[in-house]
Scaffold this active site. Structure first.
Site, PDB file in Angstrom:
ATOM      1  N   GLN A 229      36.230  40.253  44.177  1.00 22.98           N
ATOM      2  CA  GLN A 229      36.663  39.809  42.851  1.00 22.98           C
ATOM      3  C   GLN A 229      36.693  40.987  41.872  1.00 22.98           C
ATOM      4  O   GLN A 229      35.733  41.760  41.774  1.00 22.98           O
ATOM      5  CB  GLN A 229      35.728  38.701  42.337  1.00 22.98           C
ATOM      6  CG  GLN A 229      36.154  38.068  41.034  1.00 22.98           C
ATOM      7  CD  GLN A 229      37.452  37.252  41.128  1.00 22.98           C
ATOM      8  OE1 GLN A 229      37.853  36.811  42.210  1.00 22.98           O
ATOM      9  NE2 GLN A 229      38.116  37.061  40.019  1.00 22.98           N
TER      10      GLN A 229
ATOM     11  N   LYS B 288      37.176  29.327  44.203  1.00 21.90           N
ATOM     12  CA  LYS B 288      37.822  29.791  45.437  1.00 21.90           C
ATOM     13  C   LYS B 288      37.042  29.294  46.656  1.00 21.90           C
ATOM     14  O   LYS B 288      37.619  28.807  47.620  1.00 21.90           O
ATOM     15  CB  LYS B 288      37.930  31.326  45.445  1.00 21.90           C
ATOM     16  CG  LYS B 288      38.990  31.847  44.489  1.00 21.90           C
ATOM     17  CD  LYS B 288      38.929  33.358  44.286  1.00 21.90           C
ATOM     18  CE  LYS B 288      39.938  33.787  43.220  1.00 21.90           C
ATOM     19  NZ  LYS B 288      39.887  35.216  42.879  1.00 21.90           N
TER      20      LYS B 288
ATOM     21  N   ASP C 146      44.373  39.322  49.261  1.00 23.39           N
ATOM     22  CA  ASP C 146      44.751  39.582  47.873  1.00 23.39           C
ATOM     23  C   ASP C 146      46.065  40.368  47.795  1.00 23.39           C
ATOM     24  O   ASP C 146      46.678  40.440  46.734  1.00 23.39           O
ATOM     25  CB  ASP C 146      43.669  40.457  47.204  1.00 23.39           C
ATOM     26  CG  ASP C 146      42.812  39.685  46.221  1.00 23.39           C
ATOM     27  OD1 ASP C 146      43.304  38.718  45.630  1.00 23.39           O
ATOM     28  OD2 ASP C 146      41.635  40.078  46.060  1.00 23.39           O
TER      29      ASP C 146
HETATM   30  N1  GUN Z   1      40.600  39.047  39.229  1.00 25.75           N
HETATM   31  C1  GUN Z   1      41.574  38.385  38.552  1.00 25.75           C
HETATM   32  N2  GUN Z   1      42.551  37.982  39.398  1.00 25.75           N
HETATM   33  C2  GUN Z   1      42.174  38.392  40.627  1.00 25.75           C
HETATM   34  C3  GUN Z   1      42.773  38.262  41.917  1.00 25.75           C
HETATM   35  O1  GUN Z   1      43.863  37.697  42.107  1.00 25.75           O
HETATM   36  N3  GUN Z   1      42.073  38.815  42.944  1.00 25.75           N
HETATM   37  C4  GUN Z   1      40.887  39.457  42.761  1.00 25.75           C
HETATM   38  N4  GUN Z   1      40.287  39.978  43.838  1.00 25.75           N
HETATM   39  N5  GUN Z   1      40.314  39.598  41.577  1.00 25.75           N
HETATM   40  C5  GUN Z   1      40.957  39.067  40.519  1.00 25.75           C
END
Ligand code: GUN
Length: 298
Positions: free
Chosen positions: A99, A55, A122
């Protein structure tokens, strides 16, 4: 013989990323504004470490200001909330992502709800969930994975899914529930299935659109698929395989790709399908958050 189209998420994501990069450069030039993304990772989960690194790299590639905050697995909840408060008040930051999953001692809901809805790239804040599920999608930050799935579905079936039946397997807050809301908004007739759904294969067999997000390797086989269906595989499962007498680890989806391709119209591969689109939608949301913060978008 396999006739299905392999939905190339990687290529689509690269195309969208290019547009986002160009728009970011224009935003800097015309308004002196650089989108900023802060990613918070707590603990050492190896898969999460990889996702977060990707990311950050992609954010830099798009020309964003990108910061990563790595916190110890035993960090106190108050310290996490303090960091989020700082990021909420930092003008260089337009998007904040914590995350998931979090270590057990932390309360996921308290933490995700402490992120300002305007920086919630998100789409996990109740304000954004409310906008999405009450039909105000245009105004919401939509969770990245379902948003990416939707773009791929639209490519093959158009934006109006009237008359089509969609089955979502999985009811998570990250994928299953928002996916159902997006499909409903696009006029599909939606069934959300989960581990307690009776006759899952029978339900899936009736669907023109299948989105699998359960985390069970190769669970959905071609025998479950209606001829001509569009199949979106959200699963990322690490499995051990024997190659030339050696055990290797490889990624596989929730869908048995080869047998699904015998029946379906189009299928996303794993890797190279949903994954790259998810990261791209995060960049899309962050650029949008930056534009909204400057009143450049309504
Ligand atoms: N863990 C797995 N997918 C995601 C996501 O789309 N966002 C976040 N913050 N954590 C994740």
């Amino acid at each position: 013989m396999s006739n299905a189209i392999r939905i190339d998420g990687k290529a689509k994501a690269a195309e969208l990323s290019e547009q986002i990069t160009a728009e970011t450069a224009a935003l800097k030039e015309q308004h002196g504004l650089q989108p900023g993304l802060a990613v918070v990772i707590i603990g050492e989960d190896p898969a999460s470490q990889v996702y977060v690194r990707n990311k950050g790299k992609r954010a830099e590639g798009c020309g964003f200001y990108s910061v990563q905050h790595s916190l110890d697995a035993d960090v106190a909840q108050d310290a996490v909330l303090e960091l989020i408060d700082e990021l909420n008040n930092d003008d260089r930051i337009h998007g904040i992502l914590v995350q998931l999953p979090l270590p057990d001692h932390l309360d996921e809901q308290t933490i995700t709800q402490s992120i300002s809805p305007a920086k919630d790239v998100d789409g996990f804040h109740f304000i954004n969930i409310g906008k999405l599920t009450s039909g105000n999608v245009a105004d919401a930050f939509v969770p990245c994975t379902p948003a990416g799935c939707m773009l791929m579905i639209e490519d093959h079936l158009g934006a109006d899914l009237s008359g089509l039946k969609a089955v979502v397997i999985g009811r998570s807050n990250i994928v299953g529930k928002p996916m159902g809301a997006l499909l409903l908004k696009a006029n599909a007739t939606v069934t959300t299935c989960h581990s307690r759904t009776p006759d899952l294969p029978g339900v899936v067999r009736d669907a023109d659109i299948v989105v699998a997000a359960v985390g069970r390797p190769n669970m959905v086989t071609g025998e479950w698929i209606k001829p001509g269906a569009v199949v979106i595989d959200v699963g990322i499962n690490r499995v051990e395989v024997e190659v030339d007498g050696e055990t290797r680890s490889k990624l596989t989806g929730d869908v048995d790709y080869d047998s699904a391709c015998e029946v379906a119209k189009a299928v996303t591969p794993v890797p190279g399908g949903v994954g790259p689109m998810t990261i791209t939608m995060l960049m899309f949301n962050t650029l949008r958050a930056a534009r909204l913060s400057a009143g450049l978008e309504s």
